[in-house]
Structure formats: C-alpha cells, structure tokens
Design a protein around this motif. Structure first.
Motif, PDB file in Angstrom:
ATOM      1  N   VAL A   1      -9.335  -2.503  -3.509  1.00 20.29           N
ATOM      2  CA  VAL A   1      -8.400  -3.103  -2.722  1.00 20.29           C
ATOM      3  C   VAL A   1      -8.905  -4.516  -2.118  1.00 20.29           C
TER       4      VAL A   1
ATOM      5  N   PHE B   1      -3.755   2.379   6.160  1.00 25.38           N
ATOM      6  CA  PHE B   1      -3.753   0.958   5.577  1.00 25.38           C
ATOM      7  C   PHE B   1      -4.795   0.188   6.659  1.00 25.38           C
TER       8      PHE B   1
ATOM      9  N   TYR C   1       0.860  -1.186  -0.020  1.00 24.14           N
ATOM     10  CA  TYR C   1      -0.084   0.024  -0.194  1.00 24.14           C
ATOM     11  C   TYR C   1       0.956   1.144  -0.113  1.00 24.14           C
TER      12      TYR C   1
ATOM     13  N   THR D   1       3.720  -1.679   4.084  1.00 22.38           N
ATOM     14  CA  THR D   1       3.447  -0.238   3.855  1.00 22.38           C
ATOM     15  C   THR D   1       4.301   0.821   4.393  1.00 22.38           C
TER      16      THR D   1
END
Length: 82
Positions: A50, A74, A8, A66
C-alpha cells in the motif's frame, strides 16, 4: 497537478463509490489540467504494498476514503513504524 484518490476496502469485492464520484466531479471542472488516479486496496493487502503504491505515485494531493468500521486499521497503515 496530480491527485490520487485512495480507497481502503474491506475486501476486493467492495468498491468505494465516494472516490468515483470525486473523480467524476474533478473531471467536470472547467480547464481541468489535473491528472486524477483512483487506487484501491483491501484489508488483505500488505502494508508495504500500500505504502509503495502511494509513494510511487508522487502526487501533489492524496485523498483517502474508507469505511468507518475499518478506519482504525487504515490509520495504522499511515502511522510510522520503528
């Protein structure tokens, strides 16, 4: 066994080097019969897109990576909603 390495990112211009290193390491294991796929999304992508992409992979293992400054955003994606 299918493994999804998910990243992400802050924008589409950023790439996550950690998941690429993991993919390379997994491919170098002896007798590697695993399928490994890299999926990347950014802050601009919708939560539903997502989750749909992750769910659609039907993987045995999901690994998430991430950047620390967007980790809270996230984690909100993975929280159930009512």
């Amino acid at each position: 066994m299918k493994t999804v390495l998910f990243s992400y990112n802050a924008s589409h211009y950023h790439t996550n080097l950690a998941i690429r290193a993991l993919r390379t390491a997994l491919s170098e294991l002896p007798a590697n019969e695993n399928e490994t796929k890299v999926i990347e999304f950014s802050l601009k992508d919708k939560r539903a897109a997502v989750l749909r992409a992750l769910y659609g992979e039907n993987a045995d293992i999901y690994a998430f990576s991430t950047y620390i400054w967007i980790s809270l955003l996230f984690s909100n994606i993975l929280q159930p909603t009512m």
